[in-house]
Every structure is written in structure tokens, then in C-alpha cells.
Design an enzyme around this catalytic site. Structure first.
Site: not given
Ligand code: ADP
Length: 151
Positions: A17, A128
Site C-alpha cells: 500500500h 493484509s
Molecule cells: P480491499 O479492502 O479492497 O481488499 P486493501 O486494503 O486490501 O483493499 O487494498 C487496497 C488497495 O491496495 C487495493 O487496490 C489493492 O489492490 C492494493 N494493494 C493491496 N496490497 C497491495 C500490494 N502488496 N501491492 C500493491 N497494491 C496493493
């Protein structure tokens, strides 16, 4: 002003993130990292701690602010005058899911565009849910989360 919202659960924020936000900075004047509150799922870490970790991670970036919202992401975007949504793409499974969400959002509010950034290869496996799983079983999550925070 080009304002973008980076929505997610950030339960907790990971290096993946953080990397997306830092790489998106040159594209926008302001980025709002926003925790979408889901009435049906309370999540693993409390919202207050997730907000605190986001604030600590981006403390060096005046263009980045942190908020939480209830309801539709596009409604939140309108309330903060954001014309862009940022999402990260890790895998083709992410793409299929994100395509649907982004296309529905475009139908709801055609003025708001979703911008996708590809994950850096080293962060593809940093999710996450994996961090939560390691944490739940007492493992060390340090290498997956921003260095500015302690979980
Ligand atoms: P959600 O609540 O939609 O599952 P997350 O909090 O897991 O969202 O993630 C928010 C955003 O961050 C999403 O666009 C997801 O694709 C992106 N994201 C999550 N993990 C990674 C990562 N390791 N690298 C890049 N982007 C990520």
C-alpha cells in the site's frame, strides 16, 4: 487541483500500500488514503489503530491525508472533490475484480476515473490478509509493514 482517493481496508497497511501511494504522488496534487468502513465486517485491527498507522506512515508527505468513510466510495470521492480513485493491481485475479468495481463506479459517477498502478514485483505476495494471519499466530510481521509503524 487533481485529488485522488486511495480506498481500502488497510487492515493493516502494508509495504505494498505504501509503495502505491508514494508512486502515485507525482500524478496528483493531493491523495486521500481512506478506510472504507464496512458495517458487516468489523475487521481484524480497530479502525482507530489503522488510521493511526496510516497517519504515521505518511507523516512526511503533506499532500497525503488520511480519512475513513461509510457508504459508497464514489459518494465519498464527491464529498471531498476527488475525480480519481487509485487502486493497486497485484495479479490477474485482482484485475478481474477491480475491473468490475471500476466499471460499476463509472456507471454510478462517469466523472470519476479509476487509475491502476501495477504492484512492484517484490510486493506481490504482501497482502493484509497474510500479515493478519502471521500476526494472529504470533509471527513477526515487521518485514511486511512500513518501517514507521509497529504493530
Ligand atoms: P480491499 O479492502 O479492497 O481488499 P486493501 O486494503 O486490501 O483493499 O487494498 C487496497 C488497495 O491496495 C487495493 O487496490 C489493492 O489492490 C492494493 N494493494 C493491496 N496490497 C497491495 C500490494 N502488496 N501491492 C500493491 N497494491 C496493493
Amino acid at each position: 487541483m487533481k485529488i485522488a482517493v486511495f480506498p481500502g481496508s488497510f487492515d493493516p497497511i502494508t509495504l505494498g500500500h505504501e509503495s502505491i501511494v508514494r508512486r502515485a504522488l507525482p500524478l496528483f496534487d493531493r491523495i486521500i488514503v481512506a478506510i472504507g468502513i464496512n458495517a458487516e465486517k468489523s475487521g481484524y485491527f480497530p479502525i482507530e489503530r489503522r488510521l493511526e498507522w496510516l497517519n504515521q506512515t505518511f507523516i512526511d508527505l503533506p499532500q497525503v491525508s488520511v480519512e475513513s468513510y461509510n457508504g459508497l466510495t464514489v459518494d465519498f470521492c464527491e464529498s471531498v472533490n476527488a475525480d480519481y480513485i487509485i487502486r493497486g493491481l497485484r495479479t490477474s485475479a485482482d484485475f478481474e475484480f477491480e475491473r468490475g468495481v471500476a466499471q460499476v463506479n463509472l456507471k454510478l459517477v462517469p466523472e470519476i476515473e479509476t487509475v491502476f498502478l501495477l504492484t512492484l514485483p517484490e510486493y506481490v505476495m504482501v497482502t493484509s490478509s497474510i500479515v493478519r494471519e502471521v500476526h494472529r499466530h504470533g509471527g513477526n510481521v515487521e518485514q511486511f509493514i512500513p518501517e514507521q509503524i509497529t504493530i
